[in-house]
Write a protein that holds these residues in place. Structure first.
Motif, PDB file in Angstrom:
ATOM      1  N   ARG A   1      31.785  15.810  39.335  1.00  0.00           N
ATOM      2  CA  ARG A   1      31.918  17.329  39.274  1.00  0.00           C
ATOM      3  C   ARG A   1      33.203  17.928  38.713  1.00  0.00           C
ATOM      4  N   GLU A   2      34.190  16.962  39.468  1.00  0.00           N
ATOM      5  CA  GLU A   2      35.723  17.503  39.168  1.00  0.00           C
ATOM      6  C   GLU A   2      36.221  16.937  37.816  1.00  0.00           C
ATOM      7  N   ALA A   3      35.736  15.821  37.653  1.00  0.00           N
ATOM      8  CA  ALA A   3      36.160  15.190  36.327  1.00  0.00           C
ATOM      9  C   ALA A   3      35.528  15.962  35.293  1.00  0.00           C
ATOM     10  N   ILE A   4      34.271  16.303  35.228  1.00  0.00           N
ATOM     11  CA  ILE A   4      33.524  17.275  34.414  1.00  0.00           C
ATOM     12  C   ILE A   4      34.322  18.691  34.135  1.00  0.00           C
ATOM     13  N   VAL A   5      34.505  19.176  35.324  1.00  0.00           N
ATOM     14  CA  VAL A   5      35.375  20.372  35.171  1.00  0.00           C
ATOM     15  C   VAL A   5      36.652  20.294  34.457  1.00  0.00           C
ATOM     16  N   ALA A   6      37.305  19.333  34.873  1.00  0.00           N
ATOM     17  CA  ALA A   6      38.806  19.306  34.209  1.00  0.00           C
ATOM     18  C   ALA A   6      38.766  18.952  32.803  1.00  0.00           C
ATOM     19  N   LEU A   7      37.617  17.814  32.355  1.00  0.00           N
ATOM     20  CA  LEU A   7      37.659  17.762  31.045  1.00  0.00           C
ATOM     21  C   LEU A   7      37.158  19.114  30.096  1.00  0.00           C
ATOM     22  N   LEU A   8      36.210  19.997  30.817  1.00  0.00           N
ATOM     23  CA  LEU A   8      35.656  21.250  30.013  1.00  0.00           C
ATOM     24  C   LEU A   8      36.957  22.281  30.044  1.00  0.00           C
ATOM     25  N   GLU A   9      37.656  22.205  31.126  1.00  0.00           N
ATOM     26  CA  GLU A   9      38.743  23.040  31.018  1.00  0.00           C
ATOM     27  C   GLU A   9      40.010  22.962  30.426  1.00  0.00           C
ATOM     28  N   ARG A  10      40.368  21.785  30.448  1.00  0.00           N
ATOM     29  CA  ARG A  10      41.543  21.171  29.869  1.00  0.00           C
ATOM     30  C   ARG A  10      41.425  19.893  28.788  1.00  0.00           C
ATOM     31  N   GLY A  11      40.154  19.224  28.723  1.00  0.00           N
ATOM     32  CA  GLY A  11      40.132  18.374  27.765  1.00  0.00           C
ATOM     33  C   GLY A  11      40.501  18.442  26.121  1.00  0.00           C
ATOM     34  N   THR A  12      40.739  17.443  25.631  1.00  0.00           N
ATOM     35  CA  THR A  12      41.003  17.658  24.061  1.00  0.00           C
ATOM     36  C   THR A  12      39.974  17.251  23.418  1.00  0.00           C
TER      37      THR A  12
ATOM     38  N   PRO B   1      26.653  23.732  37.459  1.00  0.00           N
ATOM     39  CA  PRO B   1      25.877  23.762  38.637  1.00  0.00           C
ATOM     40  C   PRO B   1      24.662  23.176  38.576  1.00  0.00           C
ATOM     41  N   HIS B   2      24.129  23.203  37.310  1.00  0.00           N
ATOM     42  CA  HIS B   2      22.741  22.577  37.001  1.00  0.00           C
ATOM     43  C   HIS B   2      22.639  21.168  36.530  1.00  0.00           C
ATOM     44  N   THR B   3      23.843  20.506  36.512  1.00  0.00           N
ATOM     45  CA  THR B   3      23.684  19.182  36.041  1.00  0.00           C
ATOM     46  C   THR B   3      23.557  18.153  37.028  1.00  0.00           C
ATOM     47  N   LEU B   4      22.892  17.467  36.530  1.00  0.00           N
ATOM     48  CA  LEU B   4      22.622  16.241  37.561  1.00  0.00           C
ATOM     49  C   LEU B   4      23.041  14.827  37.061  1.00  0.00           C
ATOM     50  N   ALA B   5      23.231  13.788  37.915  1.00  0.00           N
ATOM     51  CA  ALA B   5      23.772  12.507  37.571  1.00  0.00           C
ATOM     52  C   ALA B   5      22.349  11.695  37.047  1.00  0.00           C
TER      53      ALA B   5
ATOM     54  N   SER C   1      23.321   5.175  35.437  1.00  0.00           N
ATOM     55  CA  SER C   1      24.559   4.756  35.170  1.00  0.00           C
ATOM     56  C   SER C   1      24.492   3.688  34.157  1.00  0.00           C
ATOM     57  N   CYS C   2      25.846   3.602  33.687  1.00  0.00           N
ATOM     58  CA  CYS C   2      26.161   2.652  32.495  1.00  0.00           C
ATOM     59  C   CYS C   2      25.661   1.458  32.637  1.00  0.00           C
ATOM     60  N   GLY C   3      25.789   0.802  33.953  1.00  0.00           N
ATOM     61  CA  GLY C   3      25.280  -0.700  34.136  1.00  0.00           C
ATOM     62  C   GLY C   3      26.248  -1.803  33.879  1.00  0.00           C
ATOM     63  N   CYS C   4      27.398  -1.463  33.289  1.00  0.00           N
ATOM     64  CA  CYS C   4      28.218  -2.602  33.107  1.00  0.00           C
ATOM     65  C   CYS C   4      29.100  -3.397  34.131  1.00  0.00           C
ATOM     66  N   GLY C   5      29.262  -2.662  35.213  1.00  0.00           N
ATOM     67  CA  GLY C   5      29.766  -3.070  36.503  1.00  0.00           C
ATOM     68  C   GLY C   5      31.220  -2.845  36.728  1.00  0.00           C
ATOM     69  N   ILE C   6      31.919  -2.462  35.380  1.00  0.00           N
ATOM     70  CA  ILE C   6      33.025  -2.358  35.417  1.00  0.00           C
ATOM     71  C   ILE C   6      33.722  -0.610  35.658  1.00  0.00           C
ATOM     72  N   CYS C   7      32.543   0.302  35.191  1.00  0.00           N
ATOM     73  CA  CYS C   7      32.948   1.534  35.229  1.00  0.00           C
ATOM     74  C   CYS C   7      31.829   2.495  35.831  1.00  0.00           C
ATOM     75  N   PRO C   8      32.173   3.673  36.446  1.00  0.00           N
ATOM     76  CA  PRO C   8      31.260   4.584  36.998  1.00  0.00           C
ATOM     77  C   PRO C   8      30.653   5.502  35.941  1.00  0.00           C
ATOM     78  N   SER C   9      30.614   5.142  34.795  1.00  0.00           N
ATOM     79  CA  SER C   9      30.298   6.111  33.520  1.00  0.00           C
ATOM     80  C   SER C   9      28.471   6.523  33.937  1.00  0.00           C
ATOM     81  N   ILE C  10      28.245   7.639  33.733  1.00  0.00           N
ATOM     82  CA  ILE C  10      26.649   8.318  33.757  1.00  0.00           C
ATOM     83  C   ILE C  10      26.164   9.198  32.768  1.00  0.00           C
ATOM     84  N   GLU C  11      24.859   8.955  32.641  1.00  0.00           N
ATOM     85  CA  GLU C  11      24.336  10.126  31.690  1.00  0.00           C
ATOM     86  C   GLU C  11      24.327  11.427  32.679  1.00  0.00           C
ATOM     87  N   LEU C  12      24.357  12.781  31.807  1.00  0.00           N
ATOM     88  CA  LEU C  12      24.089  13.841  32.451  1.00  0.00           C
ATOM     89  C   LEU C  12      22.776  14.305  32.258  1.00  0.00           C
TER      90      LEU C  12
END
Length: 132
Positions: free
Chosen positions: A18-29, A50-54, A57-68
């Motif tokens: 959630r914090e990563a999403i908010v940081a990207l939305l507020e400050r991402g380029t 507030p209504h977004t769920l995970a 996951s990516c499934g590659c095993g080296i990252c935490p990436s997720i669909e929203l």
């Protein structure tokens, strides 16, 4: 035979997601420097958090990436004209994809091929592109 709906494959976002999403939305380029991201765009997308769920996951095993997903477990399809907001985290590039005006994917791409299992703390997210 068991059937499951897309909503059965979702979960609440973690604090760091959630914090990563908010940081990207507020400050991402924007990944497309000529594409202006307006204050209204950022506010509209922030209202979805507030209504977004995970989702999956990516499934590659080296990252935490997720669909929203939304509450029904639906992720918007990839489209031309998507918006990608980006930032940097220690050892990784962080990206948030917005498809059809909806949050769709949170990606953390390790830069050195190292495995990174969790999203960074918001204080470790930098949008100062001069350091890239």
């Amino acid at each position: 035979m068991s059937t499951s709906s897309p909503a059965d494959r979702t979960r609440a976002l973690t604090t760091r997601e959630r914090e990563a999403i908010v940081a990207l939305l507020e400050r991402g380029t924007s990944s497309i420097r000529t594409l202006p991201i307006t204050t209204a765009d950022r506010a509209r997308w922030l209202s979805q958090v507030p209504h977004t769920l995970a989702g999956r996951s990516c499934g590659c095993g080296i990252c935490p990436s997720i669909e929203l997903t939304d509450a029904e477990g639906h992720t918007p399809a990839t489209v031309d004209g998507r918006v990608v907001l980006q930032a940097e985290a220690p050892g990784a590039l962080l990206m948030l994809f917005v498809e059809e005006d909806r949050l769709s994917y949170l990606e953390l791409a390790p830069l050195a091929g190292d495995s990174i299992k969790v999203f960074p703390a918001s204080t470790d997210i930098s949008t100062d592109i001069s350091t890239w």
